[in-house]
Design an enzyme around this catalytic site. Structure first.
Site, PDB file in Angstrom:
ATOM      1  N   HIS A  56      -5.425   1.028   8.484  1.00 35.03           N
ATOM      2  CA  HIS A  56      -3.942   0.869   7.256  1.00 35.03           C
ATOM      3  C   HIS A  56      -3.914   3.445   6.528  1.00 35.03           C
ATOM      4  CE1 HIS A  56      -4.055   1.404   2.315  1.00 35.03           C
ATOM      5  NE2 HIS A  56      -4.656   2.665   2.363  1.00 35.03           N
ATOM      6  N   HIS A 108      -1.241  -2.279  -2.794  1.00 36.75           N
ATOM      7  CA  HIS A 108      -2.964  -1.827  -2.891  1.00 36.75           C
ATOM      8  C   HIS A 108      -3.556  -3.653  -3.347  1.00 36.75           C
ATOM      9  CE1 HIS A 108      -5.703   1.394  -4.207  1.00 36.75           C
ATOM     10  NE2 HIS A 108      -5.722   1.227  -3.260  1.00 36.75           N
ATOM     11  N   ARG A 129       0.105  10.292  -7.481  1.00 33.77           N
ATOM     12  CA  ARG A 129      -0.360  11.874  -6.554  1.00 33.77           C
ATOM     13  C   ARG A 129       0.701  12.446  -5.285  1.00 33.77           C
ATOM     14  NH1 ARG A 129      -5.611   9.800  -7.948  1.00 33.77           N
ATOM     15  NH2 ARG A 129      -5.619   9.370  -5.873  1.00 33.77           N
TER      16      ARG A 129
END
Lengths: 796, 231
Positions: A56, A108, A129
């Site tokens: 990841h 996600h 973000r």
């Protein structure tokens, strides 16, 4: 801050094969760690390596292939040029008038299966973000969602999985809505598709785009030895520890037990963080800033130091904590949401801290920038980690995993019963209704009405059209501000049938949707959702898809400025369809000129702009929604794509828009021409009267329902037809008048000729192949998703 | 004439409302932070949409204790114009400036879409440039917009001609299908007894420019400007 009295080496962990297994580290990877440190790592250090070297965070399987993507386009300055390519929190392009836009798409998937609502909220939170950490105020979000079927008639035979799919759809959509609505960013929709392969492994890909003044961009780079390191935002808790590692594994029985690895999102906190960060940046005292997303404090500490060639020394006792007794290991690996790490100018830290205080947020000096390029972590007066940044980031393992040879998974020719069924006379009106009510084509209103699509008052075209269109306040002139168009696209089935071709088609379709609004597509982002990279056949898919994206993005002038790779999308050894999702952004010089996707004016002439050549080809028709839904079958390979013609189509659509010649433009995609025409009529209750004389030798079903690319239908007033034909003269996509817009009747006639001997056809005769009203078609299309969801599955 | 837009930490339509007054109505406007009690001499107060303090508790329940709201209550009591939009309406109900409450939508889901409103009275400083019965296309975007009040309050509202807007069809009929959220008698906006406070769930701030699909909400701001001009 004094570190001199501390021992230079953290206490070593007792390494065992079990410990390494728990950290998903191989023996070879562990040997690399020992070599990088020249000693045995501490437990905290082992945890840090395990998350930073997870698939990841490190992209260890995909990095060698990602290098083939084009990251710079032909535009080197001015609107459409790349300001920031991959490697930062988001890519940035120049959009003119001193403005730039930051955008990216991220997955996600794993958390959204385990805990759909929170998994989806934190997916949206994370991508937001990434945008505002660069100084950009989020302007819009979109999502690309993939779910398993909602009924046992739609390809999923296990009622338990159908029930689970219902929960996932409800939870994910509510989660996306909750976060974005409260945060205050409009959601322009995106796309939602269903296939059995996503049962047990849904895909939640969130795209966000923000605006920033070109000279006010912030980077995630630490500098200036002695500058304070400031932690801001939410407190750190035990949530999400090892989230990145979880997202780098396949799902097995009992994966739901990993629920504690999923973080919990707080959109109100994020909204405060947004306002406070943007305000703090205005003080001029912020040197660098990065959000704490995957791998939390670990990732931001080593990456910010790494980019700046310096180190960060952090004292964990100062980190605001939500729980007591947290170990250094837990604090470093926590993925608590809504947190940021920033470096401020020494002596001006109070200016920054005051802003966070005003917004009621924690803002604490937790360390300082040091010259040694290490992440140095201390807790309770002890050094618990001291790692060279480089070894965690640039020197992370890089795998040249075996790439298998790709084999076509299904036969090229249709099964005999399909051939027979298609030979019989068919009721195409019924077929069209069935397609309109099918899961991939039906209205997604149930999804997007849960999203606030209008907050910020910039939404020129919201969900339900071809692409979202936003105006940029403060650019251009009032009422004629610049516009940004954006669209997402991906077709897993096509990539399964041919990964390279499927990926090219996804780029082309996303760009075409943007071009339909009149915008010039200028840049792209990608989210690559694939199975287990340790299997050569999966690497073959990944490698081929990247080649396809590279080729199409180069030809269409849309460089990739960033994105995300999500691997290990498998449940019980079954991979998903390879699903690259492409987001394309385009620029409109005048947002008020954007072209809608709906036919609003009865009497308008319909023109088919057609850059394809394989409409009648049998082996490609097997990849269509018609084959899937009506024939319940799949064969062949996706349509070929002429990238030159596609690029030409986009250029000429922009020319039509600039000249103000078009009332509406819609892309011919899922369900083919008949579905495109119907969908463009729903918003205003109009209809069409079409007489299609082209390709007379081909069967009606391919002409009605084939999904050949590079085709668009436009509506215009009669007076403009010749000017439009002029604009397209000499271009490879040709223009054909095919009918008119009506008040609500829906009729399609076709010229048909039969092959009597090879190459010899009868004289064409006109036949009415579809005759109905738009209200009948709309009834089939509009409520299908809601009905599927409202079926009581508890007792199924 | 000066407008003030309240800013709670979770307001997210504050900029939108500010933008309409400044860029479209071309009137002076300022932002008022939730911690201040100083209304800076504003002649009209706009309470914008959003999630004031996150709204994890009942919507608007915490906002009503904000320092700025104490001043707004005094301002309203002395006849000052106050318009609450969406979350602003919820806050005004919680603060007791308007009767009734906004419950969770009947469908239990957030709804964002264009709806039609029928103007129920032109007799107010917010609707004077509209005509009674005029249908407006204005979007909604909320989870808690299901207006409710008890029978005697409803009777009082009707008697006082204080229902400002009802959800309607495009042709102005009040039907169950046109009611997006289950509101009592399709009520979309109500006036205070003194007619100087209006709360409404639909967003005139999102429908003041044709570029965004509709400018039907702008007359509400124009009415306020006209009312202030004659004061």
């Amino acid at each position: 801050m004094t570190t001199r009295t501390l021992p230079a080496v953290p206490a070593p962990a007792s390494i065992s094969p079990e410990l390494l297994k728990q950290h998903s580290l191989t023996a070879e990877e562990y040997a690399r760690i020992e070599k990088a440190l020249d000693r045995t790592p501490s437990l905290t250090e082992l945890g840090i390596y395990s998350v930073m070297w997870s698939e990841h965070c490190s992209y260890k399987s995909s990095r060698v292939h990602l290098r083939r993507l084009p990251t710079r386009g032909e535009r080197t300055t001015g609107p459409g040029s790349v300001v920031q390519g991959p490697g930062e929190n988001a890519g940035i392009i120049d959009i003119g008038d001193g403005w730039a836009c930051a955008f990216k798409i991220e997955s996600h998937n794993h958390p959204s299966y385990i805990e759909p609502f929170q998994g989806a909220t934190t997916g949206v939170g994370g991508i937001l973000r990434d945008i505002f950490t660069m100084g950009a105020r989020p302007l819009a979000v979109m999502d690309s969602l993939r779910f398993g079927p909602l009924s046992t008639e739609d390809g999923e035979s296990d009622p338990a999985l159908v029930r689970k799919n219902h929960q996932i759809v409800e939870g994910v959509v509510a989660g996306v809505a909750h976060y974005g609505n409260c945060f205050g960013v409009p959601n322009l929709g995106g796309e939602t598709r269903f296939e059995p392969c996503y049962s047990g492994n849904p895909l939640v890909n969130a795209f966000a785009l923000g605006l920033v003044k070109k000279d006010e961009i912030f980077y995630a780079k630490a500098s200036g030895v002695g500058n304070p390191v400031i932690y801001v935002g939410a407190k750190t808790g035990r949530d999400g520890i090892h989230g990145a590692t979880m997202a780098s594994e396949e799902f097995k029985e009992g994966s739901e037990q990993k629920r504690p690895n999923v973080q919990v999102g707080d959109p109100f906190m994020e909204k405060l963080l947004l306002e406070a960060c943007l305000e703090a940046m205005q003080t001029g005292a912020v040197v660098g800033i990065q959000d704490m997303g995957a791998a939390g404090l670990t990732c931001s500490t080593c990456e910010m130091g790494g980019r700046g060639g310096v180190g960060l020394d952090v004292e964990l006792d100062k980190v605001p904590q939500r729980e007591t007794g947290m170990s250094g290991y837990e604090i470093m690996l926590s993925e608590s949401q809504e947190r940021m790490l920033l470096v401020a100018e020494k002596g001006r830290e109070d200016e920054v801290l005051r802003v966070f205080e005003r917004w009621g947020l924690d803002g604490v000096i937790v360390g300082e920038v040091i010259a040694e390029p290490h992440m140095r972590i201390r807790q309770h007066g002890e050094l618990i980690a001291n790692i060279p940044n480089q070894s965690l980031t640039d020197d992370a393992p890089l795998y040249h995993r075996p790439v298998g040879t790709w084999k076509a998974p299904v036969p090229l020719d249709p099964p005999a019963e399909v051939v027979e069924a298609l030979r019989q006379p068919r009721d195409y009106t019924a077929d069209l209704k069935q397609l309109l009510a099918s899961s991939n084509i039906c209205s997604k209103r149930w999804v997007f009405e849960q999203y606030d699509s209008m907050v910020q008052t910039n939404t020129v075209q919201g969900p339900g059209g071809e692409a979202g269109v936003m105006r940029v306040k403060g650019s251009g002139t009032p009422g004629h501000e610049r516009g940004l168009a954006m669209a997402l696209d991906g077709n897993g089935r096509w990539c399964y049938l041919d990964p390279k071709q499927g990926a090219k088609l996804a780029v082309a379709e996303a760009a075409r949707k943007v071009a339909c609004t009149g915008a010039v597509p200028v840049a792209a982002t990608n989210c690559l959702n694939f199975g287990n990279p340790e299997k050569p056949e999966i690497m073959a898919q990944l490698s081929a898809a990247i080649d396809g994206i590279a080729e199409a993005c180069t030809a269409l002038g849309t460089p990739i400025t960033g994105g995300n790779v999500s691997l290990y999308n498998e449940t019980k050894g079954e991979g998903i369809y390879p699903t690259p999702v492409i987001g394309v952004v385009g620029i409109l010089e005048d947002a008020s000129k954007s072209v809608p996707a709906n036919f609003a004016h009865p009497g308008d002439v319909l023109l088919l702009i057609d850059g394809g050549e394989q409409l009648g080809c049998w082996k490609h028709f097997g990849t269509s929604e018609y084959a899937r839904v009506v024939m319940d079958s799949m064969w062949g390979t996706p349509y070929p794509l002429d990238l030159e013609a596609e690029a030409e189509l986009h250029r000429r659509l922009a020319a039509l828009t600039n000249a103000g010649l078009v009332h509406a433009a819609c892309d011919v995609s899922d369900g083919g021409l008949a579905v495109a025409l119907a969908e463009a009529c729903f918003a205003h209750g109009t209809g069409v009267d079409v007489h299609f004389s082209g390709y007379a030798g081909f069967p009606s079903y391919t002409r009605l329902f084939a999904e050949e690319p590079t085709r668009v239908v436009i509506a215009c007033s009669r007076e403009e037809v010749s000017r439009i034909q002029q604009i397209f003269s000499g271009s490879s996509p040709g223009v054909w008048p095919i009918g008119t817009v009506t008040n609500g009747s829906f009729r399609i006639r076709m010229d048909e000729s039969k092959e009597i001997a090879p190459g010899e056809y009868t004289k064409a005769e006109t036949a009415t192949v579809i005759e109905t009203t738009i209200s009948e078609l709309k009834a089939a299309w509009s409520g299908a998703l809601q009905s599927a969801l409202s079926v009581d599955t508890v007792t199924a | 004439m000066k407008f003030g837009v309240l800013v709670f930490p979770g307001s997210n339509c504050d900029h939108d409302t500010y933008n309409v007054i400044e860029q479209i109505a071309h009137q002076p406007v300022t932002m008022l932070w939730h911690e201040t009690e100083d209304l800076e001499g504003c002649d009209a107060i706009l309470v914008p949409g959003g999630f004031a303090y996150g709204d994890y508790l009942r919507t608007g329940a915490i906002a009503h204790f904000a320092p700025v709201m104490q001043s707004v209550k005094r301002f309203a009591a002395s006849g000052g114009l106050v318009l609450g939009i969406c979350n602003g309406f919820q806050i005004l109900c919680e603060s007791g400036l308007l009767p009734g409450a906004l419950m969770r939508n009947a469908g239990l889901k957030y709804i964002c879409k264009q709806v039609h409103l029928r103007t129920e009275t032109a007799d107010s400083p917010f609707t004077s440039t509209l005509t009674k019965g005029q249908v407006l296309e204005i979007p909604i975007g909320h989870m808690e917009g299901n207006y409710f009040c008890d029978e005697s309050t409803l009777a009082t509202l009707k008697r006082g001609d204080r229902i400002a807007f009802r959800y309607a069809t495009a042709s102005g009929e009040i039907t169950a299908d046109a009611n997006p959220n289950g509101s009592l008698e399709n009520i979309a906006g109500v006036l205070s007894e003194g007619r100087n406070v209006l709360g409404m769930m639909p967003h005139p701030d999102r429908s003041s420019e044709l570029l965004l699909g509709s400018a039907d909400g702008f007359p509400i701001f124009q009415s306020m400007i006209a009312a202030l001009a004659t004061r």
